[in-house]
Design a protein around this motif. Structure first.
Motif, short mmCIF file in Angstrom:
data_model
loop_
_atom_site.label_atom_id
_atom_site.label_comp_id
_atom_site.label_asym_id
_atom_site.label_seq_id
_atom_site.Cartn_x
_atom_site.Cartn_y
_atom_site.Cartn_z
N ALA A 54 -14.66 -9.46 50.62
CA ALA A 54 -13.88 -8.86 49.77
C ALA A 54 -12.34 -8.88 50.21
O ALA A 54 -11.45 -9.12 49.01
N PRO A 55 -11.88 -8.70 51.26
CA PRO A 55 -10.47 -8.70 51.56
C PRO A 55 -9.77 -9.94 50.83
O PRO A 55 -8.50 -10.17 50.25
N LYS A 57 -10.94 -12.13 48.55
CA LYS A 57 -10.96 -12.05 47.14
C LYS A 57 -9.91 -11.16 46.56
O LYS A 57 -9.50 -11.54 45.41
N GLN A 58 -9.70 -9.94 47.14
CA GLN A 58 -8.66 -9.18 46.85
C GLN A 58 -7.34 -9.85 46.49
O GLN A 58 -6.51 -9.41 45.84
N ASN A 62 -8.74 -8.42 40.91
CA ASN A 62 -9.03 -7.15 40.74
C ASN A 62 -10.44 -7.02 40.65
O ASN A 62 -11.15 -7.70 39.64
N GLU A 63 -11.23 -6.05 41.40
CA GLU A 63 -12.36 -5.89 40.99
C GLU A 63 -12.57 -4.64 39.93
O GLU A 63 -11.99 -3.41 40.32
N LEU A 69 -15.08 -9.59 38.34
CA LEU A 69 -13.75 -10.00 38.97
C LEU A 69 -12.64 -10.28 37.94
O LEU A 69 -12.82 -11.14 36.92
N GLN A 257 0.24 -2.42 53.59
CA GLN A 257 -1.25 -2.25 53.81
C GLN A 257 -1.53 -1.50 54.91
O GLN A 257 -2.50 -0.83 54.72
N ASN A 263 -5.03 -0.25 53.76
CA ASN A 263 -6.01 -1.03 53.26
C ASN A 263 -6.06 -2.24 54.35
O ASN A 263 -5.33 -3.22 54.25
N LEU A 266 -7.34 -5.94 53.69
CA LEU A 266 -6.25 -6.65 53.18
C LEU A 266 -5.12 -7.01 53.90
O LEU A 266 -4.92 -8.27 53.87
#
Lengths: 299, 262
Positions: A54-55, A57-58, A62-63, A69, A257, A263, A266
């Motif tokens: 996920a990080p 993809k981030q 945006n999810e 996505l 972050q 986060n 991320l």
């Protein structure tokens, strides 16, 4: 010659402290960063060791509510801005540094030493103070605005602070000594007879500059480019103080972050992107020349 | 040869260089100039005054930040200089050292990584270890990134030293330790000194790591100044900056003079 008793243990013993320190405080922790970048975000900051991509993809997406996505270039823009500003800073530093380094090398020895001292001096002066000085100059009611008004050129103006231009000014100002020193070192090694030979063969000043001097100064310019470009990529103070909150670079995005945004995964993922950018550049340009020039610089 | 006919000279480079030095020193001068401003508003000149210096020196938060910075810098400088000296002796002088190149890269590793990444690594490490003492965290992190700065000048000095001197001492039945203490160390002392100096300045000046790890009551001078800048430009801030510049220039000058020693 006396026969020397070899104690191989000394070599290991001498290197042990630095290597243990680097292993425990740098190499293993950087490994943990990789782990964190594939971990799940903790509920109150921090992270939990639950594997996810996920990080990463981030960075791109945006999810949404239902897990769909949606492409969001906000972080890509920061990465692109970082690369672009660092490249422009490097080019400006190159253009400004060459004439100065060349001029210094033509002076007599005592003046030369004094001028090199003047080039290195700002580098010893606190980084934060040097960046701060530009806030007084560029800011609202700052030195530039007051001067222009006193000259009757303007009535009022937008603040020059907070944005790409202010960051660029700060970056060039911060890192330009790192460009001048290696270029100066390579001009010093240049044999003046080569320049004179070029003139004797009817090469004009411009031709001599382009065909003789600049090619021979290339190693210094390359080393200077690395010494400026790499720290620019990781700059934190310039974007934080001169860029304002909106125009970020990777350095203060990472800091955010691990601070207010809480986060960590991320932040870890962006750290790895930054590290990859630096390493690709260093490997491409050759580690050896960096090491050599860094040595000359700190000498 | 007259300078006008010297083929190596380029017209305009001189003027350009003068303008460059003005550019290099103007921002610093502006800070110094306005630190003597009696007016509370920085850019409105209200006459000469030392008022902001007395305010700064009686500012207890500032004094405690300076103390924190000094404590961390002294610890980091001492440890990093000693271990860097040991590593340099092996890397430059050692016989049959295996992995010499890799060892050197490991010592210089903090220079090859962006500082923010190194800082993030420390932050995660300390959070995993559950270390909460702010001074201890910063002392450890600063020691790590100070090592290459202490190492490089020492290595350069060692490389410039004649290895035969040490051999001669050994031939005259000096033990390895005596040869080091009486011959090698005195000869490389300027390198050790400038290495320590560089490490000290790098530690005192560090913002990125100190800010990211800032907790547990360890606010260093640059982190404190950062918090002041966030509150806005002020004459007191200019006075503090001027004092810091004064200290840095003194250190830089000493280091410069020691380096020049043959």
């Amino acid at each position: 010659m006396t026969r020397r008793v070899k104690i191989p243990g000394w070599n290991v013993l001498g290197l042990l402290p630095t290597h243990v320190i680097m292993l425990l405080t740098l190499i293993i922790p950087v490994g943990i960063i990789i782990l964190v970048s594939f971990s799940t975000r903790g509920p109150y900051g921090g992270f939990e060791y639950v594997f996810t991509t996920a990080p990463y993809k981030q960075i791109l997406f945006n999810e949404g509510w239902t897990g769909e996505l949606e492409f969001n270039p906000q972080y890509l823009i920061v990465i692109a801005r970082t690369l672009l500003l660092s490249a422009i800073t490097t080019v400006i530093c190159l253009l400004l540094s060459f004439p100065v380094a060349y001029f210094i090398s033509l002076q007599k020895p005592s003046l030369k030493i004094a001028l090199i001292y003047l080039v290195t001096l700002p580098f010893w002066v606190s980084m934060i103070v040097r960046v701060y000085s530009w806030i007084i100059i560029l800011g609202k009611e700052g030195v530039i605005e007051k001067t222009l008004r006193a000259l009757g050129l303007i009535d009022s103006m937008d603040s020059l602070l907070f944005g790409d231009t202010a960051m660029l000014i700060g970056l060039v100002y911060s890192y330009i000594p790192l460009m001048i020193l290696p270029i100066f070192a390579s001009i010093e090694k240049l044999d003046p007879a080569l320049v004179e030979a070029s003139h004797d063969l009817y090469g004009s000043r411009l031709v001599t500059l382009r065909r003789v001097i600049l090619p021979l100064c290339q190693p210094g310019m390359l080393a200077g480019a690395i010494l400026v470009f790499v720290p620019c990529l990781g700059a934190v103070l310039e974007p934080t103080l001169l860029g304002g909150g909106k125009t970020m670079m990777m350095g203060n995005l990472i800091q955010l972050q691990f601070g207010a945004a809480r986060n960590w995964p991320l932040g870890a993922a962006i750290s790895l992107v930054l590290m990859a950018a630096v390493l690709i550049f260093l490997v491409a340009r050759g580690l050896r020349s960096v090491r050599k020039e860094t040595r000359e610089l700190t000498l | 040869m007259k300078s006008g006919s010297d083929v190596r000279r380029y017209p305009g480079f001189g003027l350009f260089s003068i303008l460059f030095f003005v550019y290099l020193y103007l921002p610093i001068s502006v800070v110094i100039f306005y630190s003597f401003n009696a007016n509370r508003i920085v850019s409105n000149w209200g006459g000469f005054s030392l008022h902001w210096y007395t305010t700064a020196l009686s500012n207890s938060a500032l004094v405690s930040a300076v103390k924190t910075s000094l404590l961390i810098a002294v610890i980091a400088t001492t440890i990093s200089t000693i271990v860097a000296l040991m590593a340099a002796l092996v890397i430059v002088r050692g016989r049959d050292v295996r992995f010499r190149r890799i060892s050197e890269t490991i010592v210089n590793l903090p220079l090859l990584l962006p500082e923010i990444v190194v800082a993030v690594a420390s932050l995660i490490l300390f959070s995993q270890l559950g270390l909460v003492n702010g001074i201890m965290k910063l002392a450890i992190a600063h020691t790590t990134f100070c090592i290459p700065f202490a190492f490089l000048p020492i290595r350069a000095r060692l490389q410039g030293m004649d290895a035969n001197l040490e051999e001669a001492a050994r031939d005259l039945y000096a033990s390895a330790w005596v040869a080091f203490r009486r011959v090698t160390l005195p000869l490389i002392l300027p390198g050790v000194f400038s290495g320590a100096m560089l490490a000290f300045v790098i530690s005192m000046d560090d913002f990125i790591t100190s800010n990211l790890l800032n907790s547990g009551g360890a606010t260093t001078l640059p982190v404190y100044i950062f918090s002041l800048i966030k509150q806005g430009v002020s004459p007191q801030l200019n006075a503090i900056s001027t004092l810091i510049m004064l200290a840095s220039v003194a250190l830089a000058t000493i280091a410069f003079l020691v380096q020049r020693q043959k």
